[in-house]
Design a protein around this motif. Sequence first.
Motif, PDB file in Angstrom:
ATOM      1  N   GLN A  74       0.824  -1.203   0.000  1.00 13.95           N
ATOM      2  CA  GLN A  74       0.000   0.000   0.000  1.00 13.95           C
ATOM      3  C   GLN A  74       0.863   1.261   0.000  1.00 13.95           C
ATOM      4  N   VAL A  75       0.506   2.178  -0.861  1.00  8.89           N
ATOM      5  CA  VAL A  75       1.230   3.439  -0.979  1.00  8.89           C
ATOM      6  C   VAL A  75       0.578   4.471  -0.059  1.00  8.89           C
ATOM      7  N   GLU A  76       1.401   5.130   0.750  1.00 10.60           N
ATOM      8  CA  GLU A  76       0.898   6.226   1.585  1.00 10.60           C
ATOM      9  C   GLU A  76       1.044   7.513   0.772  1.00 10.60           C
ATOM     10  N   TRP A  77      -0.053   8.012   0.256  1.00  9.28           N
ATOM     11  CA  TRP A  77      -0.059   9.178  -0.630  1.00  9.28           C
ATOM     12  C   TRP A  77       0.030  10.459   0.190  1.00  9.28           C
ATOM     13  N   SER A  78       1.200  10.688   0.769  1.00 10.36           N
ATOM     14  CA  SER A  78       1.452  11.892   1.568  1.00 10.36           C
ATOM     15  C   SER A  78       1.527  13.107   0.636  1.00 10.36           C
ATOM     16  N   ASP A  79       1.480  14.286   1.217  1.00 12.00           N
ATOM     17  CA  ASP A  79       1.619  15.511   0.420  1.00 12.00           C
ATOM     18  C   ASP A  79       2.967  15.527  -0.302  1.00 12.00           C
ATOM     19  N   ARG A  80       4.021  15.085   0.384  1.00  9.12           N
ATOM     20  CA  ARG A  80       5.354  15.049  -0.227  1.00  9.12           C
ATOM     21  C   ARG A  80       5.381  14.120  -1.434  1.00  9.12           C
ATOM     22  N   LEU A  81       4.787  12.925  -1.306  1.00  3.73           N
ATOM     23  CA  LEU A  81       4.783  11.983  -2.417  1.00  3.73           C
ATOM     24  C   LEU A  81       3.947  12.527  -3.582  1.00  3.73           C
ATOM     25  N   ARG A  82       2.829  13.144  -3.283  1.00  5.79           N
ATOM     26  CA  ARG A  82       2.003  13.729  -4.346  1.00  5.79           C
ATOM     27  C   ARG A  82       2.769  14.814  -5.109  1.00  5.79           C
ATOM     28  N   ARG A  83       3.495  15.661  -4.391  1.00  5.41           N
ATOM     29  CA  ARG A  83       4.304  16.703  -5.050  1.00  5.41           C
ATOM     30  C   ARG A  83       5.386  16.071  -5.917  1.00  5.41           C
ATOM     31  N   LEU A  84       6.067  15.074  -5.377  1.00  3.25           N
ATOM     32  CA  LEU A  84       7.137  14.390  -6.092  1.00  3.25           C
ATOM     33  C   LEU A  84       6.599  13.745  -7.374  1.00  3.25           C
ATOM     34  N   MET A  85       5.441  13.093  -7.300  1.00  3.46           N
ATOM     35  CA  MET A  85       4.873  12.419  -8.456  1.00  3.46           C
ATOM     36  C   MET A  85       4.333  13.419  -9.486  1.00  3.46           C
ATOM     37  N   ALA A  86       3.881  14.555  -9.025  1.00  4.85           N
ATOM     38  CA  ALA A  86       3.301  15.562  -9.920  1.00  4.85           C
ATOM     39  C   ALA A  86       4.356  16.392 -10.643  1.00  4.85           C
ATOM     40  N   SER A  87       5.606  16.388 -10.146  1.00  5.31           N
ATOM     41  CA  SER A  87       6.659  17.240 -10.725  1.00  5.31           C
ATOM     42  C   SER A  87       7.902  16.437 -11.081  1.00  5.31           C
ATOM     43  N   PRO A  88       7.816  15.544 -12.066  1.00  5.04           N
ATOM     44  CA  PRO A  88       8.981  14.710 -12.401  1.00  5.04           C
ATOM     45  C   PRO A  88      10.189  15.503 -12.870  1.00  5.04           C
ATOM     46  N   SER A  89       9.976  16.653 -13.461  1.00  2.90           N
ATOM     47  CA  SER A  89      11.112  17.434 -13.959  1.00  2.90           C
ATOM     48  C   SER A  89      11.946  18.035 -12.843  1.00  2.90           C
ATOM     49  N   LEU A  90      11.399  18.120 -11.644  1.00  2.00           N
ATOM     50  CA  LEU A  90      12.118  18.688 -10.505  1.00  2.00           C
ATOM     51  C   LEU A  90      12.783  17.618  -9.637  1.00  2.00           C
ATOM     52  N   ALA A  91      12.701  16.353 -10.056  1.00  2.00           N
ATOM     53  CA  ALA A  91      13.166  15.249  -9.215  1.00  2.00           C
ATOM     54  C   ALA A  91      14.686  15.138  -9.164  1.00  2.00           C
ATOM     55  N   ASP A  92      15.211  14.916  -7.963  1.00  2.00           N
ATOM     56  CA  ASP A  92      16.625  14.571  -7.799  1.00  2.00           C
ATOM     57  C   ASP A  92      16.734  13.042  -7.927  1.00  2.00           C
ATOM     58  N   ASP A  93      17.912  12.491  -7.728  1.00  2.00           N
ATOM     59  CA  ASP A  93      18.105  11.049  -7.908  1.00  2.00           C
ATOM     60  C   ASP A  93      17.196  10.228  -6.997  1.00  2.00           C
ATOM     61  N   GLU A  94      17.129  10.598  -5.712  1.00  2.00           N
ATOM     62  CA  GLU A  94      16.301   9.858  -4.760  1.00  2.00           C
ATOM     63  C   GLU A  94      14.831   9.926  -5.166  1.00  2.00           C
TER      64      GLU A  94
END
Length: 117
Positions: A74-94
């Motif tokens: 089960q994925v915990e759709w936290s605010d941080r994860l939602r932001r990370l998934m919504a902005s792939p161009s801003l992603a660092d390696d992690e």
Amino acid sequence: MRFRHLLYLHGEHSCEAEAPEPYRRLLSVSSSHQPERIPLKGHDEYTIKFSYLEKVAAFYRYSTRRGPFADFLQVEWSDRLRRLMASPSLADDESEIIRHFVEDLYKYEYLILLKEA
């Protein structure tokens, strides 16, 4: 209906995978519904059409259960994860590793074959 035992469990990259409605805008999961080549370093793999496997199982009178790996992890759709998934161009390696992992939970499907008792 009682089942005597689990006969077979298989998991693989599905060409029929779809992201659940609430997460479609966050996940890059597209389905061609036809097996596709996945070129990897040193070899190729292919996506699987699980509906074909279900038809074969039904022909041999097996019951099936099928779904995304996300059913088990089960994925915990936290605010941080939602932001990370919504902005792939801003992603660092992690973040990129996390993005691919979460998407793969929906791209990979399992198929369980069961035999009635």
